[in-house]
Design a protein around this motif. Sequence first.
Motif, short mmCIF file in Angstrom:
data_model
loop_
_atom_site.label_atom_id
_atom_site.label_comp_id
_atom_site.label_asym_id
_atom_site.label_seq_id
_atom_site.Cartn_x
_atom_site.Cartn_y
_atom_site.Cartn_z
N GLU A 69 0.85 -1.19 0.00
CA GLU A 69 0.00 0.00 0.00
C GLU A 69 0.88 1.24 0.00
N LEU A 70 0.50 2.21 -0.81
CA LEU A 70 1.19 3.49 -0.89
C LEU A 70 0.13 4.58 -0.75
N ILE A 71 0.38 5.53 0.15
CA ILE A 71 -0.50 6.69 0.27
C ILE A 71 0.35 7.91 -0.07
N THR A 72 -0.13 8.70 -1.03
CA THR A 72 0.63 9.85 -1.49
C THR A 72 -0.32 10.93 -1.99
N PHE A 73 0.24 12.02 -2.47
CA PHE A 73 -0.55 13.12 -3.02
C PHE A 73 -0.10 13.37 -4.45
N GLY A 74 -1.02 13.81 -5.30
CA GLY A 74 -0.66 14.06 -6.69
C GLY A 74 -1.72 14.87 -7.41
N GLN A 75 -1.79 14.67 -8.70
CA GLN A 75 -2.71 15.41 -9.57
C GLN A 75 -3.57 14.44 -10.36
N TYR A 76 -4.86 14.78 -10.49
CA TYR A 76 -5.79 14.05 -11.34
C TYR A 76 -6.12 14.96 -12.51
N ILE A 77 -5.92 14.46 -13.73
CA ILE A 77 -6.16 15.27 -14.91
C ILE A 77 -7.08 14.49 -15.84
N GLN A 78 -8.15 15.14 -16.29
CA GLN A 78 -9.09 14.50 -17.19
C GLN A 78 -9.01 15.19 -18.55
N LYS A 79 -8.69 14.41 -19.59
CA LYS A 79 -8.66 14.94 -20.96
C LYS A 79 -9.77 14.25 -21.72
N THR A 80 -9.93 14.56 -22.98
CA THR A 80 -11.08 14.07 -23.74
C THR A 80 -11.39 12.59 -23.53
N SER A 81 -10.47 11.69 -23.88
CA SER A 81 -10.79 10.27 -23.77
C SER A 81 -9.95 9.55 -22.72
N SER A 82 -9.06 10.26 -22.03
CA SER A 82 -8.17 9.63 -21.06
C SER A 82 -8.15 10.40 -19.75
N VAL A 83 -7.78 9.67 -18.69
CA VAL A 83 -7.54 10.30 -17.40
C VAL A 83 -6.11 9.98 -16.98
N PHE A 84 -5.53 10.88 -16.22
CA PHE A 84 -4.15 10.73 -15.77
C PHE A 84 -4.07 10.97 -14.28
N LEU A 85 -3.25 10.18 -13.60
CA LEU A 85 -2.88 10.43 -12.21
C LEU A 85 -1.37 10.60 -12.22
N PHE A 90 -15.07 7.99 -11.89
CA PHE A 90 -14.88 9.26 -11.21
C PHE A 90 -16.24 9.86 -10.92
N ASP A 91 -16.45 10.29 -9.69
CA ASP A 91 -17.69 10.92 -9.26
C ASP A 91 -17.45 12.43 -9.17
N ASP A 92 -18.05 13.19 -10.11
CA ASP A 92 -17.86 14.64 -10.14
C ASP A 92 -18.40 15.35 -8.91
N VAL A 93 -19.43 14.78 -8.30
CA VAL A 93 -20.03 15.41 -7.13
C VAL A 93 -19.15 15.19 -5.90
N LEU A 94 -18.76 13.94 -5.66
CA LEU A 94 -17.95 13.62 -4.48
C LEU A 94 -16.46 13.92 -4.69
N LYS A 95 -16.07 14.16 -5.95
CA LYS A 95 -14.67 14.45 -6.30
C LYS A 95 -13.74 13.32 -5.87
N LYS A 96 -14.17 12.08 -6.18
CA LYS A 96 -13.31 10.94 -5.90
C LYS A 96 -13.51 9.88 -6.96
N GLY A 97 -12.52 9.00 -7.06
CA GLY A 97 -12.62 7.98 -8.10
C GLY A 97 -11.68 6.83 -7.86
N LEU A 98 -11.61 5.96 -8.88
CA LEU A 98 -10.72 4.81 -8.77
C LEU A 98 -10.23 4.39 -10.15
N ILE A 99 -9.08 3.73 -10.13
CA ILE A 99 -8.53 3.07 -11.31
C ILE A 99 -8.23 1.64 -10.86
#
Length: 148
Positions: free
Chosen positions: A21-37, A103-112
């Motif tokens: 398990e790794l807990i860290t901080f980063g950036q979530y980026i959503q582009k047209t057809s892809s998402v990036f962490l 990704f849930d836009d309301v709760l601002k959380k998601g998973l991969i």
Amino acid sequence: MAVKITVNTTITNGSEKETYELITFGQYIQKTSSVFLRYDELMEEGSAKTVVKVSDQEGSIVRNGSVEIRLPFQMNKILVGSYKTPYGVLDMETSTRGIRHEFDDVLKKGLINILYDLKVQGNHAGTYHVLITFEEDEKDEYSRAGKK
């Protein structure tokens, strides 16, 4: 969007099972057809910048830094990746069994969620289940640490 990220990796090889398990901080980026962490990872070898990319039926995990790993994923396909070490480059092969992003836009959380078989230099290294959960980091630890 700045996010808090939890990466759970379970490796099954025969009757052996390991979980990390790794807990860290980063950036979530959503582009047209892809998402990036994007996030930094501290490992035994040092630190690495990690980018996880996921679209509908494919994705990749790329690490650059003290280790360099390129793992491509595509549903029901065997793809070739690499693991660059100080001693040379190891060939890696992924056979993707499942790949999903939510990704849930309301709760601002998601998973991969990625499930794949891995071969290193042609030898079965295990079945990997990578579950990454993330949620908006309102404190924005990533930016405050000067990582933007």
